[in-house]
Design a protein around this motif. Structure first.
Motif, mmCIF file in Angstrom:
data_model
loop_
_atom_site.group_PDB
_atom_site.id
_atom_site.type_symbol
_atom_site.label_atom_id
_atom_site.label_comp_id
_atom_site.label_asym_id
_atom_site.label_seq_id
_atom_site.Cartn_x
_atom_site.Cartn_y
_atom_site.Cartn_z
ATOM 1 N N MET A 1 0.678 -1.003 -0.047
ATOM 2 C CA MET A 1 -0.221 -0.322 0.279
ATOM 3 C C MET A 1 0.450 1.513 0.023
ATOM 4 S SD MET A 1 -3.221 -0.549 0.144
ATOM 5 C CE MET A 1 -3.688 -2.389 -0.761
ATOM 6 N N LYS A 52 -8.952 -6.724 6.260
ATOM 7 C CA LYS A 52 -9.023 -6.220 5.106
ATOM 8 C C LYS A 52 -7.433 -6.887 4.538
ATOM 9 C CE LYS A 52 -7.436 -4.884 0.404
ATOM 10 N NZ LYS A 52 -8.205 -5.846 -0.584
ATOM 11 N N VAL A 53 -7.236 -8.007 4.063
ATOM 12 C CA VAL A 53 -5.254 -8.987 3.789
ATOM 13 C C VAL A 53 -5.125 -8.016 2.504
ATOM 14 C CG1 VAL A 53 -4.597 -11.064 3.914
ATOM 15 C CG2 VAL A 53 -6.160 -10.092 5.431
ATOM 16 N N ASP A 54 -3.644 -7.646 2.398
ATOM 17 C CA ASP A 54 -3.208 -7.368 1.205
ATOM 18 C C ASP A 54 -2.844 -8.119 0.619
ATOM 19 O OD1 ASP A 54 -2.266 -4.589 1.215
ATOM 20 O OD2 ASP A 54 -0.466 -5.053 2.329
ATOM 21 N N GLY A 56 -5.240 -9.657 -0.567
ATOM 22 C CA GLY A 56 -6.321 -11.143 -0.364
ATOM 23 C C GLY A 56 -7.885 -10.614 -1.421
ATOM 24 N N SER A 57 -8.782 -11.659 -1.828
ATOM 25 C CA SER A 57 -9.785 -11.037 -2.430
ATOM 26 C C SER A 57 -11.365 -11.212 -1.771
ATOM 27 C CB SER A 57 -10.398 -12.764 -3.135
ATOM 28 O OG SER A 57 -10.968 -12.717 -4.268
ATOM 29 N N TYR A 68 -7.477 -15.419 0.893
ATOM 30 C CA TYR A 68 -8.960 -14.133 0.965
ATOM 31 C C TYR A 68 -8.718 -12.840 2.342
ATOM 32 C CZ TYR A 68 -10.658 -18.025 -1.924
ATOM 33 O OH TYR A 68 -10.317 -19.109 -2.672
ATOM 34 N N SER A 69 -9.876 -12.173 2.091
ATOM 35 C CA SER A 69 -9.981 -11.077 3.413
ATOM 36 C C SER A 69 -10.633 -12.488 4.722
ATOM 37 C CB SER A 69 -10.267 -10.046 2.787
ATOM 38 O OG SER A 69 -10.275 -9.266 2.452
#
Lengths: 117, 322
Positions: A1, A52-54, A56-57, A68-69
């Motif tokens: 990010m 949220k995970v970087d 992730g979907s 995955y988030s």
């Protein structure tokens, strides 16, 4: 990010404080409920940000997706939103009844009437 | 995006026209929904768009109809609240300095139960949408409790506002106007909204969606019908007594599924015994429970809307009770 890691949280705090400000500084009861809702949504945003995970979907199983988030905050907030609207409705119902008995929804005027009585 | 949110909210704070504030709040909700989408929370975005931007705004507006549109300028200075708010905000920001970075996969939130939900969830429940799986299966009790909260809130609103128009003389609020364009567009739109509601309800296990969203979407369709065609027509389609019963029926479906699992030899709300294959049983249980949630939420939203829209202003002939 690209942006600092805590930026999202700071915005959550700003929104939350605006909601808080509306609740304590405004005398109009409907406005107070809007403020509470602003506050509430900022908490939702906080939870979802945590989930949220970087890279992730969305947490729906699909071919070829590894990351995955976190689905847990989603579940909690999903139900909280619906509960939130139900409690908001309850608050608004109370406001309507207050308006019926006092003829106003301004906190100051209601207080003045109580003092006179 | 976040900055846009802040701007919207500040505009809402400053406006003394409560009508504008309500609409701005709707916009704020909708922006958050888009943001949720961006943060991978599709189910939540869905709910926020339907509930926050749709139902909340409608309820706020119905309240304003009954209470008046303008807020008074308050007399006392905003200095003290500003100081309190500033201090609280500073404390929160200070408390957050230790928080894990945004999107960090090693954050504590991701390392406990969430791991198992992601790795084993779809296999154990047979439901690819992990949110639905966790909602209806792993956290079944939690969700049951939440449906009860919705039920109680619906009940309380009905007790506060009264459930139907008394006396039977009034045929209910008129339609918002006899506009041909509204009727034609409404008719077409409502069918699609309902179809979409059903899709969301029964496809929630594979894609985004589920009982909570479907209940609200379905209720929205009827609310639009109510607004465009008038209350009398809407009541013929969906009598008020039934919307109230539906809340209870929905909860009974949920509880019934739990008890059925118990009768078949499992613990309460364990769906694995509902079919010969445990995974199929889980899947079936989740579908039924989601259906129960959908029915209950639909009933609650409709009843609340009816309670608000059933009230009359004194100028419109006053309330028949009280």
């Amino acid at each position: 990010m690209a942006f600092p890691g805590l930026l999202n949280y700071w915005f959550v705090v700003i929104l939350m404080m605006i909601g808080f400000f509306i609740v304590i500084a405004h005398g109009n009861l409907v406005k107070k409920i809007v403020g509470l809702n602003v506050f509430q949504i900022s908490v939702f945003l906080f939870y979802i940000t945590m989930g949220k995970v970087d890279g992730g979907s969305a947490p729906i199983l699909a071919e070829g997706i590894e990351v995955y988030s976190n689905p847990l905050p989603h579940v909690l907030i999903l139900t909280a939103i619906v509960v939130g609207v139900a409690t908001t409705a309850l608050g608004l119902a109370l406001v309507v009844r207050i308006n019926e008995s006092y003829g106003t929804i301004e906190e100051d005027e209601i207080g003045a009437m109580e003092d006179d009585a | 995006m976040l900055a846009l949110l802040v701007v919207t909210v500040i505009a809402a704070v400053r406006s003394t026209d409560l009508f504008a504030a309500a609409i701005l709040f709707g916009i704020y909700s909708f922006l958050t929904a888009i943001l949720f989408m961006d943060l991978d929370a599709v189910d939540v975005a869905f709910t926020e768009a339907a509930v926050g931007a749709g139902v909340s705004t409608v309820l706020l507006l119905s309240t304003l109809r009954l209470t008046g549109r303008y807020e008074q300028r308050h007399k006392h200075s905003p200095a003290l609240p500003l100081v309190v708010v500033g201090l609280t905000g500073a404390a929160l920001v200070y408390g957050m300095t230790d928080a894990p970075d945004f999107g960090d996969p090693e954050a504590p939130a991701h390392t406990h139960v969430a791991k198992r939900y992601i790795e084993d969830g779809p296999r154990e429940t047979g439901v690819p949408n992990m949110v639905t799986g966790v909602l209806a299966s792993y956290r079944g009790y939690d969700t049951l409790g939440e449906v009860f909260v919705v039920f109680t809130a619906g009940l309380a609103v009905m007790m506060l506002l009264g459930t139907r128009v008394r006396g039977g003389r009034s045929s209910g609020r008129e339609a918002i106007g006899d506009l041909l364009v509204l009727r034609v567009v409404g008719k077409v739109l409502i069918a699609f909204v309902m179809l979409f509601g059903l899709y969301v309800q029964f496809h929630g296990d594979y894609g985004a969606g589920g009982g909570f969203q479907a209940g609200v979407i379905f209720a929205t369709a009827l609310i639009v019908y109510d607004l465009v065609f008038g209350e009398a027509d809407a009541r013929r389609v969906m009598p008020h007594i039934w919307t109230e019963r539906l809340i209870a029926i929905g909860i009974l479906i949920y509880l019934g599924v739990g008890v059925a699992g118990m009768l078949l030899g499992g613990p309460f709300l364990d769906y694995s015994k509902l079919a010969t294959d445990p995974v199929k049983g889980e899947h079936l249980g989740i579908l039924l429970v989601e259906f129960g949630i959908g029915v209950a939420v639909f009933g609650a939203v409709m009843s609340i809307f009816n309670a608000f829209s059933g009230l009359r202003l004194p100028s419109e002939g006053g309330r028949d009770d009280v």
